[in-house]
Motif scaffolding. Structure first.
Motif, short mmCIF file in Angstrom:
data_model
loop_
_atom_site.label_atom_id
_atom_site.label_comp_id
_atom_site.label_asym_id
_atom_site.label_seq_id
_atom_site.Cartn_x
_atom_site.Cartn_y
_atom_site.Cartn_z
N VAL A 171 42.95 35.56 44.21
CA VAL A 171 44.48 35.84 44.01
C VAL A 171 44.65 36.62 42.80
O VAL A 171 44.36 36.30 41.75
CB VAL A 171 45.24 34.42 44.08
N HIS A 172 45.35 37.74 43.21
CA HIS A 172 46.05 38.55 42.17
C HIS A 172 47.57 38.07 41.86
O HIS A 172 48.22 38.28 42.94
CB HIS A 172 46.11 40.15 42.56
N ALA A 173 47.95 37.54 40.93
CA ALA A 173 49.11 36.63 40.81
C ALA A 173 50.13 37.32 39.76
O ALA A 173 49.96 37.22 38.35
CB ALA A 173 48.88 35.11 40.19
N GLU A 174 50.99 37.93 40.17
CA GLU A 174 52.19 38.48 39.40
C GLU A 174 53.50 38.41 40.43
O GLU A 174 53.46 38.67 41.55
CB GLU A 174 52.04 39.78 38.99
N ASP A 175 54.58 37.81 39.54
CA ASP A 175 55.91 37.72 40.45
C ASP A 175 56.69 38.92 40.11
O ASP A 175 57.18 39.19 38.98
CB ASP A 175 56.50 36.37 40.09
N GLU A 176 56.98 39.84 40.95
CA GLU A 176 57.49 41.13 40.86
C GLU A 176 58.96 41.14 40.24
O GLU A 176 59.49 41.78 39.72
CB GLU A 176 57.35 42.11 41.80
N THR A 177 59.40 39.60 40.93
CA THR A 177 60.87 39.57 40.39
C THR A 177 61.15 39.32 38.86
O THR A 177 62.30 39.46 38.43
CB THR A 177 61.67 38.26 41.20
N ILE A 229 41.69 32.16 40.64
CA ILE A 229 42.60 33.24 40.14
C ILE A 229 42.08 34.65 39.38
O ILE A 229 41.26 34.21 38.44
CB ILE A 229 43.65 32.64 38.98
N ALA A 230 42.39 35.66 39.97
CA ALA A 230 41.72 36.95 39.23
C ALA A 230 42.21 37.30 37.96
O ALA A 230 43.49 36.95 37.69
CB ALA A 230 41.49 38.05 40.44
N HIS A 231 41.70 37.75 37.08
CA HIS A 231 42.14 38.58 35.84
C HIS A 231 43.11 37.77 35.04
O HIS A 231 44.23 38.55 35.00
CB HIS A 231 42.22 39.94 36.17
N THR A 232 43.20 36.38 34.99
CA THR A 232 44.15 35.90 34.13
C THR A 232 44.09 36.56 32.68
O THR A 232 43.07 36.68 32.03
CB THR A 232 44.01 34.39 33.97
N ALA A 252 40.57 24.84 42.08
CA ALA A 252 40.98 26.28 41.44
C ALA A 252 40.16 26.68 40.39
O ALA A 252 39.71 25.84 39.55
CB ALA A 252 42.32 26.46 40.77
N THR A 253 39.88 27.95 40.30
CA THR A 253 38.90 28.42 39.22
C THR A 253 39.70 29.57 38.78
O THR A 253 40.79 30.13 39.21
CB THR A 253 37.63 28.75 39.41
N CYS A 254 39.23 30.31 37.24
CA CYS A 254 39.95 31.41 37.20
C CYS A 254 38.92 32.44 36.55
O CYS A 254 37.75 31.73 35.98
CB CYS A 254 40.94 31.08 36.04
#
Length: 443
Positions: A171-177, A229-232, A252-254
């Motif tokens: 997952v690439h996790a960023e909240d654009e809002t 979780i990718a590139h934390t 989960a892993t990161c």
């Protein structure tokens, strides 16, 4: 091949015999067989080849940035013996036909590889899972990252499909809002100014990553699937992953990247638009905190998010320059220099680039120096650090964000018993082997 007198990550000195692509013996006092190549490795370290679970080799669709041949040469010269390519190529790897096209191109690779499948509104799970798919992802949770951005319900669909097939979801996790549009207002100057790169960091806020990681972990808790979780880039996101795992929530892993470990907003003046990446560079305080979590064992994997673009593309203004930096060749060298500086242990580096990726993604034959394992090996001289120079690297993009830093580069890289890269320790002359890479899910 017999490698003699090499020091393992844990300090033991051993001989390593390679036969039929695997490690046949790890012992002391081994004698050479007739006709066997012997590599005298006294004073050098032998490490398992790195597994970079996050690269963008750009084929098909953007071979002017990178090809499987150039990207795998860069990997081999950096001690990476297996890469995992992400699906945002052109066409994106969201169905069986696109997978087959990429797989054909990957046959030119010097190193082993996995191919991830993408998740979009028109993806074809059945077609993808009929192929030797490595994982799903990098699944984008921020639409502004590109046309691969998805809504939460589609993410949950991916989790369900992955659980049924027992494959991880990255997952690439960023909240654009939570992006700060005001950070891009005003006159930021040209592409080489500090204000440009720093504005990108201010725009894609740390809170945007933290919130999206928490949302992804909450969603994943309802599914029996592994989430990576990718590139934390923030300590808070790393802590959230650890908390979820320890509380019995999501499996989960990161991962963290070298650019988030070794660069920060303090480097903005040097990098300008070359420092634009997603997630962006963080404050020096956050960078330090992320590095501390790597050192202390809270980070599972270090992967590069190797995302090459040409110099001309990166020199565009902030709104037009593409996001991403190259890094596959400097992964091991930068981390090994941290060992030289006393910041990390050799065993920790071995674990986050080899043993842990192999464990997280089910590569039982890789990531370790043990009898019966794939002979994916790297030989390094810790007394021979070198300055990182773009002209000495092998990516087609021709630049590096780590210019001027120091690293410990391999003298020898072996993939399943085949020498794919060799540098003469005296003359510095380099040579590459023939393509030997294969899909690790169909091996």
């Amino acid at each position: 091949m017999l490698i003699t007198g090499a020091e393992l990550a844990d300090g033991r000195v051993r001989d390593v015999r390679i036969r039929d692509g695997t490690i046949a013996r790890v012992a002391t006092g081994l004698d050479a067989a007739a006709g066997e190549r012997v590599v005298e490795a006294r004073g050098r370290h032998i490490l398992p080849g790195a597994i970079d679970v996050h690269v963008h080799f750009r084929e098909p669709g953007a071979s002017h940035k990178e090809t499987w041949r150039s990207g795998s040469k860069s990997a081999a010269a950096g001690g990476v013996t297996c890469v995992v390519d992400q699906p945002n190529t052109s066409p994106p790897t969201v169905d069986g036909a696109a997978f087959d096209e990429k797989s054909t191109l990957a046959s030119s690779s010097l190193v082993d590889y996995g191919i991830n499948g993408g998740v979009t509104g028109d993806w074809d799970p059945e077609g993808l899972f009929e192929r030797p798919l490595f994982a799903l992802g990098e699944v984008f949770l921020a639409d502004s990252t590109g046309d691969m951005g998805i809504a939460l319900d589609l993410f949950e669909e991916a989790l369900a499909e992955a659980a049924d097939r027992d494959v991880p979801v990255t997952v690439h996790a960023e909240d654009e809002t939570l992006f700060d549009d005001g950070a891009l207002d005003g006159d930021l100057g040209g592409p080489g100014t500090a204000a440009v790169a720093d504005a990108w960091s201010a725009y894609r806020t740390a809170d945007a990553e933290i919130a999206a990681v928490e949302r992804a972990l909450d969603a994943a808790a309802g599914f029996d699937s592994q989430v990576h979780i990718a590139h934390t880039s923030t300590p808070e996101a790393i802590d959230a992953v650890a908390d979820a795992r320890e509380s019995g929530g999501a499996a989960a892993t990161c991962e963290v990247t070298p650019h988030h470990l070794f660069l920060s907003r303090e480097n903005a003046g040097r990098l300008g638009t070359f420092g634009r990446m997603n997630p962006p560079l963080r404050s020096e305080a956050r960078r330090t905190a992320v590095f501390e979590r790597l050192r202390d064992g809270d980070v599972d994997v270090v992967a590069t998010d190797h995302a090459p673009h040409t110099v001309e593309e990166k020199r565009r203004g902030l709104s037009d320059a593409p996001s991403g930096v190259p890094g596959v060749e400097t992964l091991y060298p930068l981390l090994l220099e941290s060992v030289r500086n006393g910041e990390l242990s050799m065993e920790r580096v071995r674990d986050v680039v080899a043993a842990n990726p192999a464990s997280v993604f089910g590569l039982s034959a890789k990531g370790r120096i043990a009898e019966g394992a794939d002979a994916d090996l790297v030989l390094v001289d810790m007394a021979d650090p070198r300055e990182i120079e773009a002209g000495a690297l092998h990516s087609a993009c021709g630049w590096t964000p780590f210019e001027g830093l120091r690293g410990v580069f391999p003298e020898l890289t072996v993939v399943r018993g085949s020498v794919v890269y060799e540098r003469d320790p005296i003359t510095g002359a380099e040579s590459f082997g023939d393509p030997v890479g294969r899909n690790v899910r169909s091996a």
